[in-house]
Write a protein that holds these residues in place. Structure first.
Motif, PDB file in Angstrom:
ATOM      1  N   PRO A  14       0.831  -1.211   0.000  1.00  0.00           N
ATOM      2  CA  PRO A  14       0.000   0.000   0.000  1.00  0.00           C
ATOM      3  C   PRO A  14       0.863   1.259   0.000  1.00  0.00           C
ATOM      4  CG  PRO A  14      -0.861  -1.599   1.544  1.00  0.00           C
ATOM      5  CD  PRO A  14       0.449  -2.144   1.072  1.00  0.00           C
ATOM      6  N   GLY A  15       0.424   2.247  -0.770  1.00  0.00           N
ATOM      7  CA  GLY A  15       1.176   3.480  -0.889  1.00  0.00           C
ATOM      8  C   GLY A  15       2.164   3.502  -2.026  1.00  0.00           C
ATOM      9  N   SER A  16       2.363   2.362  -2.649  1.00  0.00           N
ATOM     10  CA  SER A  16       3.321   2.265  -3.763  1.00  0.00           C
ATOM     11  C   SER A  16       2.710   2.784  -5.054  1.00  0.00           C
ATOM     12  CB  SER A  16       3.750   0.813  -3.958  1.00  0.00           C
ATOM     13  OG  SER A  16       4.390   0.298  -2.818  1.00  0.00           O
ATOM     14  N   SER A  17       3.560   2.834  -6.076  1.00  0.00           N
ATOM     15  CA  SER A  17       3.141   3.252  -7.410  1.00  0.00           C
ATOM     16  C   SER A  17       3.464   2.165  -8.424  1.00  0.00           C
ATOM     17  CB  SER A  17       3.857   4.540  -7.815  1.00  0.00           C
ATOM     18  OG  SER A  17       3.544   5.588  -6.935  1.00  0.00           O
ATOM     19  N   ASN A  84      -0.738   5.861  -8.470  1.00  0.00           N
ATOM     20  CA  ASN A  84      -0.016   6.277  -7.269  1.00  0.00           C
ATOM     21  C   ASN A  84      -0.831   5.973  -6.020  1.00  0.00           C
ATOM     22  OD1 ASN A  84       2.154   7.426  -8.776  1.00  0.00           O
ATOM     23  ND2 ASN A  84       0.905   9.240  -9.153  1.00  0.00           N
ATOM     24  N   ASP A  85      -0.131   5.923  -4.886  1.00  0.00           N
ATOM     25  CA  ASP A  85      -0.774   5.696  -3.594  1.00  0.00           C
ATOM     26  C   ASP A  85      -1.747   4.522  -3.667  1.00  0.00           C
ATOM     27  OD1 ASP A  85      -2.940   7.611  -1.370  1.00  0.00           O
ATOM     28  OD2 ASP A  85      -1.425   6.085  -0.936  1.00  0.00           O
ATOM     29  N   LEU A  86      -1.243   3.418  -4.140  1.00  0.00           N
ATOM     30  CA  LEU A  86      -2.101   2.257  -4.339  1.00  0.00           C
ATOM     31  C   LEU A  86      -2.650   1.739  -3.022  1.00  0.00           C
ATOM     32  CD1 LEU A  86      -0.055   0.561  -7.159  1.00  0.00           C
ATOM     33  CD2 LEU A  86      -2.471   1.176  -7.300  1.00  0.00           C
ATOM     34  N   LYS A  87      -3.884   1.262  -3.085  1.00  0.00           N
ATOM     35  CA  LYS A  87      -4.604   0.774  -1.904  1.00  0.00           C
ATOM     36  C   LYS A  87      -5.001  -0.684  -2.144  1.00  0.00           C
ATOM     37  CE  LYS A  87      -6.534   5.426  -1.476  1.00  0.00           C
ATOM     38  NZ  LYS A  87      -5.598   5.877  -0.429  1.00  0.00           N
ATOM     39  N   PRO A  88      -5.240  -1.415  -1.071  1.00  0.00           N
ATOM     40  CA  PRO A  88      -5.657  -2.819  -1.252  1.00  0.00           C
ATOM     41  C   PRO A  88      -6.881  -2.953  -2.157  1.00  0.00           C
ATOM     42  CG  PRO A  88      -5.033  -2.443   1.014  1.00  0.00           C
ATOM     43  CD  PRO A  88      -4.995  -1.097   0.344  1.00  0.00           C
ATOM     44  N   VAL A 123      -2.744  -6.667 -10.817  1.00  0.00           N
ATOM     45  CA  VAL A 123      -2.199  -5.744  -9.825  1.00  0.00           C
ATOM     46  C   VAL A 123      -2.693  -6.193  -8.458  1.00  0.00           C
ATOM     47  CG1 VAL A 123      -2.229  -3.374  -8.958  1.00  0.00           C
ATOM     48  CG2 VAL A 123      -2.071  -3.807 -11.418  1.00  0.00           C
ATOM     49  N   SER A 124      -1.765  -6.431  -7.562  1.00  0.00           N
ATOM     50  CA  SER A 124      -2.110  -6.855  -6.200  1.00  0.00           C
ATOM     51  C   SER A 124      -1.440  -5.907  -5.221  1.00  0.00           C
ATOM     52  CB  SER A 124      -1.654  -8.288  -5.948  1.00  0.00           C
ATOM     53  OG  SER A 124      -2.291  -9.180  -6.838  1.00  0.00           O
ATOM     54  N   VAL A 125      -2.250  -5.370  -4.313  1.00  0.00           N
ATOM     55  CA  VAL A 125      -1.746  -4.415  -3.328  1.00  0.00           C
ATOM     56  C   VAL A 125      -1.988  -5.006  -1.946  1.00  0.00           C
ATOM     57  CG1 VAL A 125      -1.803  -2.055  -2.494  1.00  0.00           C
ATOM     58  CG2 VAL A 125      -2.379  -2.555  -4.891  1.00  0.00           C
ATOM     59  N   SER A 126      -0.902  -5.322  -1.284  1.00  0.00           N
ATOM     60  CA  SER A 126      -1.012  -5.975   0.017  1.00  0.00           C
ATOM     61  C   SER A 126       0.234  -5.719   0.835  1.00  0.00           C
ATOM     62  CB  SER A 126      -1.212  -7.483  -0.171  1.00  0.00           C
ATOM     63  OG  SER A 126      -1.208  -8.148   1.078  1.00  0.00           O
TER      64      SER A 126
END
Length: 127
Positions: A14-17, A84-88, A123-126
């Motif tokens: 989380p928070g990555s781009s 940007n600011d990727l979320k789960p 895309v996986s946000v974890s």
């Protein structure tokens, strides 16, 4: 043979781009409106963003505006989606799609408009 090939997905915190790319071939890319859709398991397909040919005007899903940016490079037959600011809740498979028409605010999010679809990139946000 028409192809849309997505790349750039992955597993991030989380928070990555991330920047997704979509390369088109087999059709006159510069004349097509290009959009990104996404679909998470068990959820409906969601329109993310689109970019027109010609003036490169753009539209975004309201909930994503400000975090996602779409752009295109017709010389490379490529559309990009910078996230940007990727979320789960951004976790999904992201699809690139193309339509031979001018996309407007009232129609760009309709999947039935698009002639060509890519295979998608995950895309996986974890954490």
């Amino acid at each position: 043979q028409v192809q849309l090939v997505e790349s750039g997905g992955g597993l991030v915190q989380p928070g990555s781009s991330l920047r997704l790319s979509c390369v088109g071939s087999g059709f006159t890319f510069e004349y097509y409106g290009i959009a990104w859709f996404r679909q998470a398991p068990g959820k409906e397909r969601e329109a993310v963003s689109c970019i027109n040919s010609g003036d490169s005007s753009t539209f975004y899903a309201t909930s994503l505006k400000g975090r996602f940016t779409i752009s295109r490079d017709n010389a490379k037959n490529t559309v990009y989606l910078s996230m940007n600011d990727l979320k789960p809740e951004d976790t999904a498979k992201y699809y690139c799609v193309a339509a031979p028409l001018r996309l407007t605010d009232s129609i760009w999010n309709l999947p039935s408009l698009y002639d060509y679809w890519g295979q998608g990139t995950q895309v996986s946000v974890s954490s």
